[in-house]
Design a protein around this motif. Structure first.
Motif, short mmCIF file in Angstrom:
data_model
loop_
_atom_site.label_atom_id
_atom_site.label_comp_id
_atom_site.label_asym_id
_atom_site.label_seq_id
_atom_site.Cartn_x
_atom_site.Cartn_y
_atom_site.Cartn_z
N GLY A 129 0.81 -1.21 0.00
CA GLY A 129 0.00 0.00 0.00
C GLY A 129 0.84 1.25 0.00
O GLY A 129 2.06 1.20 -0.14
N ASN A 130 0.18 2.36 0.16
CA ASN A 130 0.83 3.66 0.25
C ASN A 130 0.87 4.07 1.71
O ASN A 130 -0.12 3.91 2.42
CB ASN A 130 0.09 4.70 -0.58
N TYR A 131 1.99 4.65 2.14
CA TYR A 131 2.20 4.98 3.55
C TYR A 131 2.65 6.42 3.71
O TYR A 131 3.30 6.98 2.83
CB TYR A 131 3.27 4.05 4.16
N ASN A 132 2.32 6.96 4.87
CA ASN A 132 2.85 8.24 5.32
C ASN A 132 3.76 7.93 6.50
O ASN A 132 3.33 7.31 7.47
CB ASN A 132 1.72 9.17 5.78
N PHE A 133 5.02 8.35 6.41
CA PHE A 133 6.00 8.13 7.47
C PHE A 133 6.23 9.45 8.19
O PHE A 133 6.29 10.52 7.55
CB PHE A 133 7.31 7.61 6.88
N HIS A 134 6.40 9.39 9.52
CA HIS A 134 6.53 10.60 10.33
C HIS A 134 7.63 10.43 11.36
O HIS A 134 7.78 9.35 11.95
CB HIS A 134 5.22 10.90 11.08
N THR A 135 8.38 11.50 11.60
CA THR A 135 9.33 11.55 12.70
C THR A 135 9.08 12.82 13.49
O THR A 135 8.59 13.81 12.95
CB THR A 135 10.80 11.55 12.21
N SER A 141 15.24 5.95 6.55
CA SER A 141 15.44 5.25 5.27
C SER A 141 14.60 3.99 5.23
O SER A 141 14.40 3.33 6.25
CB SER A 141 16.90 4.86 5.09
N LEU A 142 14.13 3.67 4.04
CA LEU A 142 13.40 2.43 3.78
C LEU A 142 14.15 1.72 2.66
O LEU A 142 14.27 2.27 1.55
CB LEU A 142 11.96 2.72 3.37
N ASP A 143 14.68 0.54 2.94
CA ASP A 143 15.46 -0.23 1.96
C ASP A 143 16.59 0.61 1.36
O ASP A 143 16.87 0.54 0.17
CB ASP A 143 14.57 -0.79 0.85
N GLY A 144 17.23 1.43 2.19
CA GLY A 144 18.36 2.24 1.76
C GLY A 144 18.00 3.54 1.09
O GLY A 144 18.87 4.37 0.82
N LYS A 145 16.72 3.77 0.82
CA LYS A 145 16.29 5.03 0.20
C LYS A 145 15.87 6.00 1.29
O LYS A 145 15.00 5.70 2.11
CB LYS A 145 15.10 4.79 -0.74
N VAL A 146 16.50 7.18 1.31
CA VAL A 146 16.20 8.18 2.34
C VAL A 146 14.82 8.78 2.07
O VAL A 146 14.56 9.31 0.99
CB VAL A 146 17.28 9.28 2.38
N LEU A 147 13.93 8.68 3.07
CA LEU A 147 12.59 9.24 2.97
C LEU A 147 12.49 10.59 3.68
O LEU A 147 11.78 11.48 3.22
CB LEU A 147 11.55 8.29 3.58
N ILE A 148 13.16 10.71 4.81
CA ILE A 148 13.15 11.94 5.60
C ILE A 148 14.60 12.26 5.95
O ILE A 148 15.34 11.39 6.41
CB ILE A 148 12.32 11.77 6.90
N SER A 149 14.99 13.51 5.74
CA SER A 149 16.33 13.94 6.12
C SER A 149 16.27 15.37 6.65
O SER A 149 15.97 16.30 5.91
CB SER A 149 17.28 13.87 4.92
N VAL A 174 10.64 19.15 16.21
CA VAL A 174 9.99 19.37 14.93
C VAL A 174 9.50 18.04 14.37
O VAL A 174 10.10 16.99 14.61
CB VAL A 174 10.93 20.09 13.93
N GLN A 175 8.38 18.07 13.63
CA GLN A 175 7.88 16.89 12.94
C GLN A 175 8.26 16.97 11.47
O GLN A 175 8.16 18.02 10.85
CB GLN A 175 6.36 16.79 13.07
N GLY A 191 10.99 10.33 17.78
CA GLY A 191 9.78 9.54 17.59
C GLY A 191 9.65 9.11 16.14
O GLY A 191 10.13 9.79 15.23
N LEU A 192 9.02 7.97 15.94
CA LEU A 192 8.78 7.43 14.60
C LEU A 192 7.43 6.73 14.59
O LEU A 192 7.11 5.99 15.52
CB LEU A 192 9.88 6.43 14.23
N TRP A 193 6.64 6.96 13.54
CA TRP A 193 5.40 6.21 13.33
C TRP A 193 5.02 6.33 11.87
O TRP A 193 5.57 7.14 11.13
CB TRP A 193 4.28 6.69 14.25
N TRP A 194 4.09 5.49 11.44
CA TRP A 194 3.58 5.57 10.07
C TRP A 194 2.13 5.16 10.03
O TRP A 194 1.62 4.50 10.93
CB TRP A 194 4.41 4.75 9.08
#
Length: 170
Positions: free
Chosen positions: A74-80, A89-97, A105-106, A135-138
């Motif tokens: 599916g499609n996901y929203n990732f949050h820190t 990173s997910l499978d080596g691909k940076v999602l949030i930097s 900050v979020q 913090g981390l959640w999705w």
């Protein structure tokens, strides 16, 4: 599988290779079931100005959380949420930097397509000075082509929901 392992390091680099750690542990607050997941409530650590986890330090410390997580397709929203720097990173691909000194900050990475399988999730974080938190959640989201705004619907009674402008015979 389904668990995040955390390694704490001296300094703010949060290295991803083999390095001497201050401490290592399985983060019990970051446990995920072995079943395919969509949304996950995640974890949040707020140490303020105190000792950070099992590191024995309150400043100039970094950590890396790693886990192999079974996702439902599916499609996901990732949050820190972090104070200071963070990288997801997910499978080596940076999602949030946001690898900078900053207050609380979020950061978000939205509508990320994920296949139904095990994926490597890595969260890097550092604390330079003052307050410390991470913090981390999705959550699962509908693909844009399937998402329909609720404002496109009207209802003449609770049992009949139809698209706006469509005649309803009662």
């Amino acid at each position: 599988n389904g668990k995040f392992r955390a390694c704490f390091f001296n300094g703010i680099e949060a290295p991803i290779g083999a390095n001497s750690t201050l401490a290592q542990y399985i983060d019990r607050d970051a446990y995920i079931s072995d079943f395919p997941i969509q949304s996950w409530r995640g974890f949040y650590h707020d140490w303020k100005k105190g000792t950070i986890g099992v590191s024995g330090k309150s400043d100039q410390v970094s950590a890396v959380w790693r886990g192999k997580i079974l996702f439902q397709e599916g499609n996901y929203n990732f949050h820190t949420k972090s104070d200071d720097g963070v990288e997801l990173s997910l499978d080596g691909k940076v999602l949030i930097s946001n690898w900078t000194d900053h207050g609380f900050v979020q950061n978000d990475a939205n509508n990320i397509k994920v296949s139904g399988d095990y994926h490597d999730v890595q969260l890097r974080w550092y604390e330079n000075a003052h307050d410390a938190s991470i913090g981390l959640w999705w959550d699962w989201s509908l693909p844009p082509e399937l998402a329909v705004s609720i404002s496109n619907f009207t209802s003449n009674d609770a049992d009949n929901v139809v698209a706006a402008g469509t005649p309803v015979t009662m």
